[in-house]
Design a protein around this motif. Structure first.
Motif, PDB file in Angstrom:
ATOM      1  N   ALA A  74     -63.769  51.454  -6.005  1.00 51.42           N
ATOM      2  CA  ALA A  74     -62.352  51.247  -6.331  1.00 51.42           C
ATOM      3  C   ALA A  74     -62.018  51.845  -7.695  1.00 51.42           C
ATOM      4  O   ALA A  74     -60.972  52.485  -7.869  1.00 51.42           O
ATOM      5  N   TYR A  75     -62.913  51.657  -8.661  1.00 58.09           N
ATOM      6  CA  TYR A  75     -62.707  52.209 -10.001  1.00 58.09           C
ATOM      7  C   TYR A  75     -62.647  53.732  -9.947  1.00 58.09           C
ATOM      8  O   TYR A  75     -61.755  54.349 -10.547  1.00 58.09           O
ATOM      9  N   ALA A  76     -63.565  54.341  -9.226  1.00 59.82           N
ATOM     10  CA  ALA A  76     -63.586  55.800  -9.102  1.00 59.82           C
ATOM     11  C   ALA A  76     -62.295  56.309  -8.456  1.00 59.82           C
ATOM     12  O   ALA A  76     -61.706  57.297  -8.918  1.00 59.82           O
ATOM     13  N   SER A  81     -57.155  59.052  -9.129  1.00 59.96           N
ATOM     14  CA  SER A  81     -55.732  59.098  -8.801  1.00 59.96           C
ATOM     15  C   SER A  81     -54.852  59.266 -10.038  1.00 59.96           C
ATOM     16  O   SER A  81     -53.667  59.561  -9.912  1.00 59.96           O
ATOM     17  N   GLY A  82     -55.441  59.040 -11.221  1.00 62.84           N
ATOM     18  CA  GLY A  82     -54.659  59.112 -12.458  1.00 62.84           C
ATOM     19  C   GLY A  82     -53.999  57.800 -12.827  1.00 62.84           C
ATOM     20  O   GLY A  82     -53.192  57.744 -13.756  1.00 62.84           O
ATOM     21  N   ALA A  83     -54.316  56.725 -12.115  1.00 61.95           N
ATOM     22  CA  ALA A  83     -53.740  55.416 -12.423  1.00 61.95           C
ATOM     23  C   ALA A  83     -54.122  54.999 -13.846  1.00 61.95           C
ATOM     24  O   ALA A  83     -55.179  55.385 -14.363  1.00 61.95           O
ATOM     25  N   GLU A  84     -53.270  54.214 -14.464  1.00 63.67           N
ATOM     26  CA  GLU A  84     -53.517  53.751 -15.828  1.00 63.67           C
ATOM     27  C   GLU A  84     -54.545  52.618 -15.830  1.00 63.67           C
ATOM     28  O   GLU A  84     -54.265  51.523 -15.342  1.00 63.67           O
ATOM     29  N   ASP A 103     -50.180  48.815 -11.704  1.00 61.21           N
ATOM     30  CA  ASP A 103     -49.599  49.322 -10.461  1.00 61.21           C
ATOM     31  C   ASP A 103     -48.273  50.040 -10.761  1.00 61.21           C
ATOM     32  O   ASP A 103     -47.780  49.976 -11.896  1.00 61.21           O
ATOM     33  N   PRO A 104     -47.670  50.718  -9.782  1.00 61.39           N
ATOM     34  CA  PRO A 104     -46.445  51.487 -10.042  1.00 61.39           C
ATOM     35  C   PRO A 104     -45.266  50.641 -10.532  1.00 61.39           C
ATOM     36  O   PRO A 104     -44.364  51.171 -11.181  1.00 61.39           O
TER      37      PRO A 104
END
Length: 120
Positions: A74-76, A81-84, A103-104
């Motif tokens: 999940a971390y990878a 994905s570029g998530a913060e 999340d968005p």
């Protein structure tokens, strides 16, 4: 990767009062670290809520926790994905490996997996 459970984290300065309140709905305490307490339904143990004063080992408080079967995967995925990432992946003293991601909509998500105990 599979999701095992999702738990809302309720910020509260009244943890014990919250335990009594949610007890009226049938929830029972299943974990208490002083700063976070998790309550579960005895008839449906995956139905849970956590009440917390503040997170003791992270820079922000999570809005929800998502338990997965492979937190490293999940971390990878989140990093790719570029998530913060708000709190990097790490092992905690109470037996979980976790990280925080935004999340968005701006919510802070604690993504975790329980580490196997020796002999398991």
């Amino acid at each position: 990767m599979a999701v095992r459970r999702v738990v809302p984290n309720i910020p509260s300065g009244s943890v014990q009062e919250s335990r009594a309140f949610y007890g009226l709905l049938g929830f029972e305490e299943v974990m208490n670290h002083g700063w976070i307490m998790t309550l579960a339904s005895p008839s449906s143990p995956a139905a849970q809520i956590s009440v917390m004063t503040s997170d003791r080992t992270a820079p922000v408080d999570p809005d929800m926790s998502v338990e997965v079967d492979d937190v490293d995967a999940a971390y990878a995925i989140m990093r790719e994905s570029g998530a913060e990432i708000l709190h990097p992946i790490q092992d905690e003293d109470w037996g979980v490996r976790r990280f925080f991601v935004r999340d968005p909509s701006g919510r802070v998500v604690n993504v975790l997996a329980h580490r196997a105990r020796p002999g398991q």
